[in-house]
Design an enzyme around this catalytic site. Structure first.
Site, PDB file in Angstrom:
ATOM      1  N   TYR A 169       0.632  -1.225  -0.080  1.00  0.00           N
ATOM      2  CA  TYR A 169       0.062  -0.087   0.173  1.00  0.00           C
ATOM      3  C   TYR A 169       0.484   1.358   0.333  1.00  0.00           C
ATOM      4  O   TYR A 169       0.658   2.454  -1.152  1.00  0.00           O
ATOM      5  CB  TYR A 169      -1.029  -0.090   1.440  1.00  0.00           C
ATOM      6  CG  TYR A 169      -2.342   1.075   1.059  1.00  0.00           C
ATOM      7  CD1 TYR A 169      -3.094   0.697   0.656  1.00  0.00           C
ATOM      8  CD2 TYR A 169      -2.095   2.442   1.746  1.00  0.00           C
ATOM      9  CE1 TYR A 169      -3.905   1.994   1.155  1.00  0.00           C
ATOM     10  CE2 TYR A 169      -2.466   3.069   2.273  1.00  0.00           C
ATOM     11  CZ  TYR A 169      -3.509   2.904   1.125  1.00  0.00           C
ATOM     12  OH  TYR A 169      -4.682   4.206   1.551  1.00  0.00           O
ATOM     13  N   VAL A 219     -12.146   2.556  13.601  1.00  0.00           N
ATOM     14  CA  VAL A 219     -13.261   3.432  14.360  1.00  0.00           C
ATOM     15  C   VAL A 219     -14.078   2.368  14.067  1.00  0.00           C
ATOM     16  O   VAL A 219     -14.827   2.825  14.994  1.00  0.00           O
ATOM     17  CB  VAL A 219     -13.187   5.392  13.550  1.00  0.00           C
ATOM     18  CG1 VAL A 219     -14.584   5.291  13.550  1.00  0.00           C
ATOM     19  CG2 VAL A 219     -12.347   5.847  13.691  1.00  0.00           C
ATOM     20  N   PHE A 274     -14.304  -0.155  16.860  1.00  0.00           N
ATOM     21  CA  PHE A 274     -14.717   0.144  18.340  1.00  0.00           C
ATOM     22  C   PHE A 274     -15.840   0.049  18.205  1.00  0.00           C
ATOM     23  O   PHE A 274     -16.879  -0.122  19.073  1.00  0.00           O
ATOM     24  CB  PHE A 274     -14.015   1.338  18.316  1.00  0.00           C
ATOM     25  CG  PHE A 274     -12.794   1.247  18.733  1.00  0.00           C
ATOM     26  CD1 PHE A 274     -11.407  -0.356  18.723  1.00  0.00           C
ATOM     27  CD2 PHE A 274     -11.407   2.543  19.494  1.00  0.00           C
ATOM     28  CE1 PHE A 274     -10.464  -0.243  19.476  1.00  0.00           C
ATOM     29  CE2 PHE A 274      -9.930   1.786  19.611  1.00  0.00           C
ATOM     30  CZ  PHE A 274      -9.820   0.274  19.464  1.00  0.00           C
ATOM     31  N   GLN A 323      -0.638   4.525  20.626  1.00  0.00           N
ATOM     32  CA  GLN A 323      -0.393   5.350  19.365  1.00  0.00           C
ATOM     33  C   GLN A 323      -1.163   6.182  19.402  1.00  0.00           C
ATOM     34  O   GLN A 323      -2.848   5.889  19.381  1.00  0.00           O
ATOM     35  CB  GLN A 323      -0.081   3.719  18.591  1.00  0.00           C
ATOM     36  CG  GLN A 323      -1.487   3.317  18.296  1.00  0.00           C
ATOM     37  CD  GLN A 323      -1.941   1.964  19.184  1.00  0.00           C
ATOM     38  OE1 GLN A 323      -1.409   1.997  20.375  1.00  0.00           O
ATOM     39  NE2 GLN A 323      -2.641   0.829  18.447  1.00  0.00           N
ATOM     40  N   ARG A 378       0.986   9.724  14.518  1.00  0.00           N
ATOM     41  CA  ARG A 378       0.592  10.158  13.602  1.00  0.00           C
ATOM     42  C   ARG A 378      -0.589  11.775  13.216  1.00  0.00           C
ATOM     43  O   ARG A 378      -1.228  11.415  14.134  1.00  0.00           O
ATOM     44  CB  ARG A 378      -0.346   9.638  12.413  1.00  0.00           C
ATOM     45  CG  ARG A 378      -0.748  10.275  11.079  1.00  0.00           C
ATOM     46  CD  ARG A 378      -1.443   9.058  10.122  1.00  0.00           C
ATOM     47  NE  ARG A 378      -0.267   7.906  10.044  1.00  0.00           N
ATOM     48  CZ  ARG A 378      -1.456   6.445   9.307  1.00  0.00           C
ATOM     49  NH1 ARG A 378      -2.593   6.551   9.678  1.00  0.00           N
ATOM     50  NH2 ARG A 378      -0.441   5.328   8.899  1.00  0.00           N
TER      51      ARG A 378
HETATM   52  P1  NAD Z   1     -13.080   1.929   0.069  1.00  0.00           P
HETATM   53  O1  NAD Z   1     -12.208   0.955   0.797  1.00  0.00           O
HETATM   54  O2  NAD Z   1     -13.849   1.603   0.629  1.00  0.00           O
HETATM   55  O3  NAD Z   1     -13.192   2.832  -1.344  1.00  0.00           O
HETATM   56  C1  NAD Z   1     -12.367   2.029  -2.674  1.00  0.00           C
HETATM   57  C2  NAD Z   1     -12.757   1.624  -3.184  1.00  0.00           C
HETATM   58  O4  NAD Z   1     -11.972   1.550  -5.217  1.00  0.00           O
HETATM   59  C3  NAD Z   1     -13.725   0.517  -3.528  1.00  0.00           C
HETATM   60  O5  NAD Z   1     -15.197   0.965  -3.448  1.00  0.00           O
HETATM   61  C4  NAD Z   1     -13.367  -0.335  -4.454  1.00  0.00           C
HETATM   62  O6  NAD Z   1     -13.814  -1.542  -4.534  1.00  0.00           O
HETATM   63  C5  NAD Z   1     -12.326   0.367  -5.160  1.00  0.00           C
HETATM   64  N1  NAD Z   1     -11.541  -0.338  -5.416  1.00  0.00           N
HETATM   65  C6  NAD Z   1     -10.435  -1.016  -5.491  1.00  0.00           C
HETATM   66  N2  NAD Z   1      -9.494  -1.212  -6.059  1.00  0.00           N
HETATM   67  C7  NAD Z   1      -9.951  -1.370  -7.133  1.00  0.00           C
HETATM   68  C8  NAD Z   1      -9.331  -1.624  -8.408  1.00  0.00           C
HETATM   69  N3  NAD Z   1      -8.327  -2.325  -8.905  1.00  0.00           N
HETATM   70  N4  NAD Z   1     -10.570  -0.805  -9.978  1.00  0.00           N
HETATM   71  C9  NAD Z   1     -11.759  -0.345  -9.175  1.00  0.00           C
HETATM   72  N5  NAD Z   1     -11.740  -0.398  -8.353  1.00  0.00           N
HETATM   73  C10 NAD Z   1     -11.536  -0.354  -7.385  1.00  0.00           C
HETATM   74  O7  NAD Z   1     -11.868   2.891   0.765  1.00  0.00           O
HETATM   75  P2  NAD Z   1     -12.119   4.717   1.119  1.00  0.00           P
HETATM   76  O8  NAD Z   1     -11.466   4.873   3.141  1.00  0.00           O
HETATM   77  O9  NAD Z   1     -13.220   5.497   0.134  1.00  0.00           O
HETATM   78  O10 NAD Z   1     -11.023   4.754   0.332  1.00  0.00           O
HETATM   79  C11 NAD Z   1     -10.408   5.609  -0.540  1.00  0.00           C
HETATM   80  C12 NAD Z   1      -8.750   5.711  -1.356  1.00  0.00           C
HETATM   81  O11 NAD Z   1      -8.843   7.230  -0.274  1.00  0.00           O
HETATM   82  C13 NAD Z   1      -8.267   5.156  -1.183  1.00  0.00           C
HETATM   83  O12 NAD Z   1      -7.527   4.884  -2.619  1.00  0.00           O
HETATM   84  C14 NAD Z   1      -7.409   5.300  -0.121  1.00  0.00           C
HETATM   85  O13 NAD Z   1      -6.366   4.635  -0.205  1.00  0.00           O
HETATM   86  C15 NAD Z   1      -7.460   6.524   0.275  1.00  0.00           C
HETATM   87  N6  NAD Z   1      -7.493   6.931   1.313  1.00  0.00           N
HETATM   88  C16 NAD Z   1      -8.560   6.551   2.797  1.00  0.00           C
HETATM   89  C17 NAD Z   1      -8.500   7.097   3.689  1.00  0.00           C
HETATM   90  C18 NAD Z   1      -9.592   7.017   4.782  1.00  0.00           C
HETATM   91  O14 NAD Z   1      -8.632   7.314   5.685  1.00  0.00           O
HETATM   92  N7  NAD Z   1     -10.377   6.293   4.368  1.00  0.00           N
HETATM   93  C19 NAD Z   1      -6.687   7.288   4.001  1.00  0.00           C
HETATM   94  C20 NAD Z   1      -5.662   7.593   3.013  1.00  0.00           C
HETATM   95  C21 NAD Z   1      -6.193   7.105   2.042  1.00  0.00           C
HETATM   96  N1  UDP Z   2      -6.576  -0.617  15.925  1.00  0.00           N
HETATM   97  C1  UDP Z   2      -6.902  -0.827  16.974  1.00  0.00           C
HETATM   98  N2  UDP Z   2      -7.629  -2.106  17.259  1.00  0.00           N
HETATM   99  C2  UDP Z   2      -8.219  -1.911  16.162  1.00  0.00           C
HETATM  100  C3  UDP Z   2      -8.294  -1.362  15.511  1.00  0.00           C
HETATM  101  C4  UDP Z   2      -7.189  -0.808  15.291  1.00  0.00           C
HETATM  102  O1  UDP Z   2      -6.030  -0.672  18.061  1.00  0.00           O
HETATM  103  O2  UDP Z   2      -9.523  -2.788  16.065  1.00  0.00           O
HETATM  104  C5  UDP Z   2      -5.776   0.133  15.986  1.00  0.00           C
HETATM  105  C6  UDP Z   2      -4.543   0.221  15.163  1.00  0.00           C
HETATM  106  O3  UDP Z   2      -3.516  -1.138  15.603  1.00  0.00           O
HETATM  107  C7  UDP Z   2      -3.643   1.730  14.589  1.00  0.00           C
HETATM  108  C8  UDP Z   2      -5.105   2.510  14.554  1.00  0.00           C
HETATM  109  O4  UDP Z   2      -5.409   1.552  15.651  1.00  0.00           O
HETATM  110  O5  UDP Z   2      -3.287   2.011  15.515  1.00  0.00           O
HETATM  111  C9  UDP Z   2      -5.307   2.587  13.593  1.00  0.00           C
HETATM  112  O6  UDP Z   2      -5.436   1.993  12.554  1.00  0.00           O
HETATM  113  P1  UDP Z   2      -6.595   2.179  11.041  1.00  0.00           P
HETATM  114  O7  UDP Z   2      -6.235   0.121  10.422  1.00  0.00           O
HETATM  115  O8  UDP Z   2      -7.639   2.520  11.825  1.00  0.00           O
HETATM  116  O9  UDP Z   2      -5.478   2.429   9.765  1.00  0.00           O
HETATM  117  P2  UDP Z   2      -3.941   2.708  10.349  1.00  0.00           P
HETATM  118  O10 UDP Z   2      -3.079   1.886  10.948  1.00  0.00           O
HETATM  119  O11 UDP Z   2      -3.917   2.298   8.570  1.00  0.00           O
HETATM  120  O12 UDP Z   2      -3.958   4.623  10.123  1.00  0.00           O
END
Ligand code: NAD
Ligand code: UDP
Ligand code: UDP
Length: 315
Positions: free
Chosen positions: A145, A188, A191, A209, A277
């Protein structure tokens, strides 16, 4: 003339909220998604809208469409989902970026990339400004990723320099809200679902963390402002909420909001889990006039309501 906008990953959590927002402004929206982690349920309310079109498509394959703007969101986003098929995760970020950038090169559309705070890895600089290059393990279980998204950023900036296309790169920090996938293992959603079921709340590690959580509506506002900013604003721009919380604080807040009887249970910390973060959003404030306004407690209350309904429907 209407603006035609392509949203890849448009049936996901963020993508579906973005489609709602773009349609509400009178744009024509084409949503593509392979439905790996997204769902038609997230866009079902849009399927009869004549300005909306859904195409089931995998972004790693070429796509020929005529559009004015692209929001490239397609990519599994939670550790559980992006580690399920890590090779496909890298392909989605890298081949997906190449295909969408090729489309932009051909059509002259403007393109937005959903990058991530994960490009900073487990950071030594805190909070993280855009100028920080990050500390990412290239061979760990999060690398598909993190490095996929880093390579996508490289491709965006090389296409920009080499082919003079207009790019907008957002580095998104943890975002939450209604339509998060309850199965995606993110903190989120985990929990809240655990609290609503009065099941143990699973903290990984000792819960010290930190993460910074942005409510989805605030984030989408940032997306639209960035896309419509002056061409010289390419990003990367951090988008997130600087309010920083430990996972233990988050667990207690969720228990308080839900009035749950859940106890906290401690489990192993996953490999390469970042210690802390928090976004430095000075650049987003000055360049876009953007900052989040929704407090964690208020956003969590909305999200709890969504999951409560989902559980009552038996989903
Ligand atoms: P999500 O998993 O709900 O959405 C991602 C979407 O992409 C899904 O609908 C999935 O089916 C689709 N997808 C995955 N692989 C695909 C492929 N090969 N072709 C077409 N569609 C595909 O996640 P999200 O939280 O909505 O994330 C959306 C974007 O934002 C992602 O690129 C993610 O990396 C980025 N992002 C999200 C967060 C967050 O906290 N939600 C944080 C950082 C970055
Ligand atoms: N985490 C946790 N319990 C859970 C899921 C996640 O304590 O049931 C922690 C995880 O180890 C990380 C933080 O929560 O430290 C955020 O995790 P998440 O997967 O939501 O996002 P990311 O690690 O990608 O920021
Ligand atoms: N591409 C696409 N849609 C388009 C134009 C291109 O999916 O409208 C794909 C195309 O299949 C190619 C990739 O985007 O693999 C990169 O295109 P580019 O023109 O940069 O590369 P080239 O075709 O010159 O290798």
């Amino acid at each position: 003339m209407r603006t035609t906008i392509l949203v890849t990953g448009g049936a996901g959590f963020l993508g579906s909220h973005l489609c709602d927002r773009l349609l509400s402004e009178g744009n024509e929206v084409i949503c593509t998604d392979n439905l790996f982690t997204g769902s038609k349920d997230n866009i079902r309310h849009l399927l009869n809208n004549e300005l909306f079109e859904f195409i089931r498509h995998d972004v790693t394959f070429p796509l020929y469409l005529e559009v004015d703007q692209i929001y490239n969101l397609a990519c599994p986003a939670s550790p559980v989902h992006y580690q399920y098929d890590p090779v496909q995760t890298t392909k989605t970020s890298v081949h997906g970026a190449i295909n969408m950038l090729g489309l932009v090169k051909r059509t002259g559309a403007r393109i937005f990339q959903a990058s991530t705070s994960e490009v900073y890895g487990d950071p030594e600089v805190h909070p993280q400004p855009e100028s920080y290059w990050g500390r990412v393990n290239p061979i760990g279980i999060r690398s598909c990723y993190d490095e996929g998204k880093r390579c996508a950023e490289t491709l965006f900036f090389d296409y920009h320099r080499q082919h003079e296309i207009e790019i907008k790169v957002a580095r998104i920090f943890n975002t939450y809200g209604p339509r998060m996938n309850p199965e995606d293992g993110r903190v989120v959603s985990n929990f809240i679902v655990q609290a609503l079921k009065n099941e143990p709340i699973t903290i990984y590690g000792d819960g010290s963390q930190t993460r910074s959580f942005c409510y989805v509506d605030d984030l989408i506002e940032g997306f639209v402002r960035l896309m419509n900013s002056d061409p010289e604003i390419t990003g990367p721009v951090n988008l997130g909420n600087p309010g920083e919380f430990t996972m233990l604080e988050l667990a207690n807040l969720v228990i308080e909001i839900t009035g749950s009887k859940s106890q906290i249970t401690y489990m192993d910390l996953p490999q390469d889990d970042p210690r802390q973060r928090q976004p430095d959003i000075s650049y987003a404030k000055s360049a876009l006039g953007w900052e989040p306004s929704i407090q964690l407690k208020d956003g969590l209350t909305q999200t709890v309501e969504y999951f409560d309904n989902l559980l009552k429907e038996g989903v």
